[in-house]
Write a protein that holds these residues in place. Structure first.
Motif, PDB file in Angstrom:
ATOM      1  N   TYR A  96      53.639  45.881  21.726  1.00 37.05           N
ATOM      2  CA  TYR A  96      53.532  46.588  23.002  1.00 37.05           C
ATOM      3  C   TYR A  96      54.216  45.896  24.174  1.00 37.05           C
ATOM      4  CZ  TYR A  96      50.424  49.404  20.263  1.00 37.05           C
ATOM      5  OH  TYR A  96      49.916  50.214  19.277  1.00 37.05           O
ATOM      6  N   ASP A  97      55.548  45.825  24.124  1.00 35.16           N
ATOM      7  CA  ASP A  97      56.282  45.553  25.361  1.00 35.16           C
ATOM      8  C   ASP A  97      56.526  46.908  26.036  1.00 35.16           C
ATOM      9  OD1 ASP A  97      58.169  46.678  23.693  1.00 35.16           O
ATOM     10  OD2 ASP A  97      59.697  45.145  24.015  1.00 35.16           O
ATOM     11  N   ALA A  98      57.297  46.936  27.109  1.00 38.17           N
ATOM     12  CA  ALA A  98      57.472  48.202  27.837  1.00 38.17           C
ATOM     13  C   ALA A  98      58.045  49.287  26.929  1.00 38.17           C
ATOM     14  CB  ALA A  98      58.375  47.984  29.051  1.00 38.17           C
ATOM     15  N   ARG A  99      59.051  48.929  26.108  1.00 36.84           N
ATOM     16  CA  ARG A  99      59.651  49.898  25.195  1.00 36.84           C
ATOM     17  C   ARG A  99      58.652  50.332  24.121  1.00 36.84           C
ATOM     18  NH1 ARG A  99      62.507  54.182  24.545  1.00 36.84           N
ATOM     19  NH2 ARG A  99      63.689  54.304  22.596  1.00 36.84           N
ATOM     20  N   GLY A 100      57.879  49.378  23.624  1.00 41.97           N
ATOM     21  CA  GLY A 100      56.858  49.695  22.625  1.00 41.97           C
ATOM     22  C   GLY A 100      55.807  50.640  23.176  1.00 41.97           C
ATOM     23  N   ASP A 101      55.416  50.440  24.430  1.00 39.20           N
ATOM     24  CA  ASP A 101      54.446  51.355  25.059  1.00 39.20           C
ATOM     25  C   ASP A 101      54.981  52.782  25.063  1.00 39.20           C
ATOM     26  OD1 ASP A 101      52.757  49.240  25.623  1.00 39.20           O
ATOM     27  OD2 ASP A 101      53.523  48.973  27.664  1.00 39.20           O
ATOM     28  N   VAL A 102      56.248  52.928  25.460  1.00 45.23           N
ATOM     29  CA  VAL A 102      56.854  54.269  25.544  1.00 45.23           C
ATOM     30  C   VAL A 102      56.924  54.906  24.158  1.00 45.23           C
ATOM     31  CG1 VAL A 102      58.974  55.526  26.068  1.00 45.23           C
ATOM     32  CG2 VAL A 102      58.147  53.756  27.639  1.00 45.23           C
ATOM     33  N   LEU A 103      57.354  54.120  23.172  1.00 47.21           N
ATOM     34  CA  LEU A 103      57.479  54.662  21.816  1.00 47.21           C
ATOM     35  C   LEU A 103      56.121  55.085  21.267  1.00 47.21           C
ATOM     36  CD1 LEU A 103      60.125  52.202  20.362  1.00 47.21           C
ATOM     37  CD2 LEU A 103      60.390  54.679  20.564  1.00 47.21           C
ATOM     38  N   PHE A 104      55.086  54.283  21.527  1.00 46.54           N
ATOM     39  CA  PHE A 104      53.783  54.665  20.997  1.00 46.54           C
ATOM     40  C   PHE A 104      53.258  55.921  21.676  1.00 46.54           C
ATOM     41  CE2 PHE A 104      49.159  54.431  20.416  1.00 46.54           C
ATOM     42  CZ  PHE A 104      49.152  54.535  19.033  1.00 46.54           C
ATOM     43  N   GLN A 105      53.528  56.068  22.954  1.00 48.66           N
ATOM     44  CA  GLN A 105      53.121  57.311  23.620  1.00 48.66           C
ATOM     45  C   GLN A 105      53.851  58.508  23.021  1.00 48.66           C
ATOM     46  OE1 GLN A 105      53.391  56.731  27.887  1.00 48.66           O
ATOM     47  NE2 GLN A 105      52.147  54.878  27.764  1.00 48.66           N
ATOM     48  N   GLN A 106      55.099  58.320  22.593  1.00 51.25           N
ATOM     49  CA  GLN A 106      55.835  59.400  21.919  1.00 51.25           C
ATOM     50  C   GLN A 106      55.236  59.688  20.544  1.00 51.25           C
ATOM     51  OE1 GLN A 106      59.899  58.033  21.956  1.00 51.25           O
ATOM     52  NE2 GLN A 106      60.195  58.542  24.113  1.00 51.25           N
ATOM     53  N   ILE A 107      54.844  58.634  19.832  1.00 50.29           N
ATOM     54  CA  ILE A 107      54.189  58.829  18.530  1.00 50.29           C
ATOM     55  C   ILE A 107      52.917  59.652  18.701  1.00 50.29           C
ATOM     56  CG2 ILE A 107      52.901  57.628  16.713  1.00 50.29           C
ATOM     57  CD1 ILE A 107      54.967  55.371  16.920  1.00 50.29           C
ATOM     58  N   MET A 108      52.144  59.328  19.731  1.00 47.45           N
ATOM     59  CA  MET A 108      50.876  60.029  19.946  1.00 47.45           C
ATOM     60  C   MET A 108      51.080  61.526  20.157  1.00 47.45           C
ATOM     61  SD  MET A 108      48.348  57.527  22.106  1.00 47.45           S
ATOM     62  CE  MET A 108      49.327  57.526  23.596  1.00 47.45           C
ATOM     63  N   ARG A 109      52.251  61.922  20.628  1.00 47.35           N
ATOM     64  CA  ARG A 109      52.512  63.347  20.896  1.00 47.35           C
ATOM     65  C   ARG A 109      53.316  64.016  19.793  1.00 47.35           C
ATOM     66  NH1 ARG A 109      48.457  63.794  24.107  1.00 47.35           N
ATOM     67  NH2 ARG A 109      48.488  62.214  25.753  1.00 47.35           N
ATOM     68  N   CYS A 110      53.694  63.289  18.732  1.00 51.06           N
ATOM     69  CA  CYS A 110      54.519  63.895  17.689  1.00 51.06           C
ATOM     70  C   CYS A 110      53.634  64.770  16.786  1.00 51.06           C
ATOM     71  CB  CYS A 110      55.291  62.852  16.895  1.00 51.06           C
ATOM     72  SG  CYS A 110      54.367  61.988  15.628  1.00 51.06           S
ATOM     73  N   PRO A 111      54.213  65.801  16.137  1.00 50.74           N
ATOM     74  CA  PRO A 111      53.403  66.778  15.390  1.00 50.74           C
ATOM     75  C   PRO A 111      52.541  66.161  14.290  1.00 50.74           C
ATOM     76  CG  PRO A 111      55.665  67.545  15.628  1.00 50.74           C
ATOM     77  CD  PRO A 111      55.651  66.133  16.124  1.00 50.74           C
ATOM     78  N   GLU A 112      53.062  65.146  13.620  1.00 43.29           N
ATOM     79  CA  GLU A 112      52.336  64.610  12.461  1.00 43.29           C
ATOM     80  C   GLU A 112      51.164  63.705  12.852  1.00 43.29           C
ATOM     81  OE1 GLU A 112      55.561  64.304  13.070  1.00 43.29           O
ATOM     82  OE2 GLU A 112      56.795  64.773  11.303  1.00 43.29           O
ATOM     83  N   TYR A 113      51.204  63.140  14.066  1.00 41.99           N
ATOM     84  CA  TYR A 113      50.183  62.140  14.434  1.00 41.99           C
ATOM     85  C   TYR A 113      48.968  62.863  15.020  1.00 41.99           C
ATOM     86  CZ  TYR A 113      48.409  57.564  15.747  1.00 41.99           C
ATOM     87  OH  TYR A 113      47.642  56.422  15.853  1.00 41.99           O
ATOM     88  N   TYR A 114      48.080  63.273  14.109  1.00 39.57           N
ATOM     89  CA  TYR A 114      46.927  64.103  14.475  1.00 39.57           C
ATOM     90  C   TYR A 114      45.842  63.336  15.222  1.00 39.57           C
ATOM     91  CZ  TYR A 114      45.088  61.583  10.471  1.00 39.57           C
ATOM     92  OH  TYR A 114      44.701  60.576   9.633  1.00 39.57           O
ATOM     93  N   LEU A 115      45.814  62.009  15.101  1.00 41.37           N
ATOM     94  CA  LEU A 115      44.669  61.238  15.603  1.00 41.37           C
ATOM     95  C   LEU A 115      44.426  61.468  17.095  1.00 41.37           C
ATOM     96  CD1 LEU A 115      46.182  59.477  13.228  1.00 41.37           C
ATOM     97  CD2 LEU A 115      44.500  57.751  13.861  1.00 41.37           C
ATOM     98  N   THR A 116      45.492  61.438  17.862  1.00 44.17           N
ATOM     99  CA  THR A 116      45.342  61.593  19.313  1.00 44.17           C
ATOM    100  C   THR A 116      44.803  62.967  19.655  1.00 44.17           C
ATOM    101  OG1 THR A 116      47.186  60.086  19.665  1.00 44.17           O
ATOM    102  CG2 THR A 116      46.558  61.489  21.512  1.00 44.17           C
ATOM    103  N   ARG A 117      45.338  64.000  18.999  1.00 41.34           N
ATOM    104  CA  ARG A 117      44.884  65.364  19.306  1.00 41.34           C
ATOM    105  C   ARG A 117      43.419  65.553  18.929  1.00 41.34           C
ATOM    106  NH1 ARG A 117      49.918  66.167  17.305  1.00 41.34           N
ATOM    107  NH2 ARG A 117      49.182  66.694  15.224  1.00 41.34           N
ATOM    108  N   CYS A 118      43.003  64.975  17.801  1.00 43.37           N
ATOM    109  CA  CYS A 118      41.606  65.113  17.378  1.00 43.37           C
ATOM    110  C   CYS A 118      40.654  64.479  18.391  1.00 43.37           C
ATOM    111  CB  CYS A 118      41.406  64.461  16.001  1.00 43.37           C
ATOM    112  SG  CYS A 118      42.178  65.350  14.646  1.00 43.37           S
ATOM    113  N   GLU A 119      40.964  63.264  18.811  1.00 50.84           N
ATOM    114  CA  GLU A 119      40.044  62.594  19.741  1.00 50.84           C
ATOM    115  C   GLU A 119      40.135  63.209  21.135  1.00 50.84           C
ATOM    116  OE1 GLU A 119      40.479  58.316  20.468  1.00 50.84           O
ATOM    117  OE2 GLU A 119      38.315  58.157  20.124  1.00 50.84           O
TER     118      GLU A 119
END
Length: 326
Positions: free
Chosen positions: A39-62
């Motif tokens: 989690y550097d600045a770029r890592g933060d941005v990428l993880f936020q993109q992962i959280m919104r991608c179609p396959e990553y259901y965890l964020t939407r469920c919670e």
């Protein structure tokens, strides 16, 4: 609005510690890198993109739980008229917590929101965005290690505590380590304090596998970003084109493991050392542990918590478990 800055530090992660942790992992026969450095600045941005991608259901469920069952969360976590510290470990962008914060402020609950995150970028963003969105919020943020933050908040406040640990972050630890983590959190709480922990539940393995191997390649870029960071901050010369992402989910054990695979024999140089990779050799990057419901109650009890309620999303893929310190 009263804004505290207790415990906030603007120091960068110690590079000596970063270098030591990286070299310890890469010198092992089964190479690994510590996921806390994603989690550097770029890592933060990428993880936020992962959280919104179609396959990553965890964020939407919670998020569904926090959006649609907010009153239930308030009922089991808070008592009207009782001022508390609301501590969030690994806060990220706090998008799910926004729903809870809005309801608490709407109902005039008294609390100080105390987010803890290792990312300076995240903490800086929150200290600007939250008071803008919620002008009456009391916020006291801490940048750094979870337990350093809990120790700081224990030192400056004797109020009852409610700890949020969302996003199935507990799944980033193997089971034994998760057990030790919960026991350690308990040491910073008093009897009657409460903790909410988000768990990803075991389910169809294809759904889990896809979440960590998205078509857009965000997870690959997220993992590769750590090699870029090592190059930038530690002076290494990883050729990131020579590593690819691979993940494997074990549906019996519930463990999803992510790796970077060396595509050929190669040597990576640091300022004073070099690390050799064979073609096909892997670096273990991350574990994402999935749980059965019965495992979660046992985990709470072994860490001196009493399970008092749990809330699942509409698909029953994810659960937020609420525990009370005993």
């Amino acid at each position: 609005m009263r804004k505290e800055h207790a415990g906030v530090t603007d120091c960068q992660q110690d590079k000596t510690e970063f270098y030591r942790d990286v070299m310890v992992g890469l010198r092992k026969s089964a190479k690994s890198l510590p996921s806390k450095y994603f989690y550097d600045a770029r890592g933060d941005v990428l993880f936020q993109q992962i959280m919104r991608c179609p396959e990553y259901y965890l964020t939407r469920c919670e998020e569904e739980i926090f959006k649609k069952q907010t009153n239930t969360l308030v009922k089991y976590l808070f008592q009207p008229g009782k001022r508390v510290d609301l501590i969030e470990l690994g806060v990220g962008d706090a998008s799910k917590t926004h729903h809870l914060l809005a309801r608490l402020l709407e109902k005039d609950y008294e609390f100080t929101y105390r987010p803890i995150d290792i990312s300076t970028h995240i903490i800086t963003e929150l200290q600007t965005s939250l008071p803008t969105k919620f002008p009456s919020i009391n916020i006291s943020a801490f940048q750094g290690d979870y337990f350093a933050g809990l120790a700081e908040f224990q030192k400056i406040s004797s109020l009852p505590k409610i700890v949020l640990f969302l996003g199935a972050n507990i799944g980033n630890m193997p089971r034994e380590q998760a057990q030790d983590f919960c026991k350690q959190v308990r040491q910073y709480l008093n009897k009657g304090d409460r903790m909410l922990v988000g768990f990803d539940l075991m389910k169809n393995p294809r759904i889990v596998q896809a979440a960590y191997d998205d078509e857009a390649g965000l997870t690959w870029r997220f993992n590769i970003n750590l090699l870029h960071r090592i190059n930038s901050e530690l002076g290494a010369d990883f050729n990131t084109d020579l590593f690819e992402h691979y993940c494997q989910y074990d549906p019996i054990d519930g463990t999803c493991s992510s790796y970077l695979v060396s595509l050929l024999d190669q040597v990576v140089h640091f300022s004073k050392e070099k690390i050799s990779f064979e073609q096909g050799e892997v670096i273990h990057m991350e574990v994402s542990q999935k749980y059965k419901l019965e495992e979660i109650n046992a985990l709470a009890e072994r860490a001196c918590f009493s399970p008092i309620h749990r809330i699942t999303d509409s698909k029953a893929w994810f659960v937020d478990a609420i525990w009370e310190a005993i």
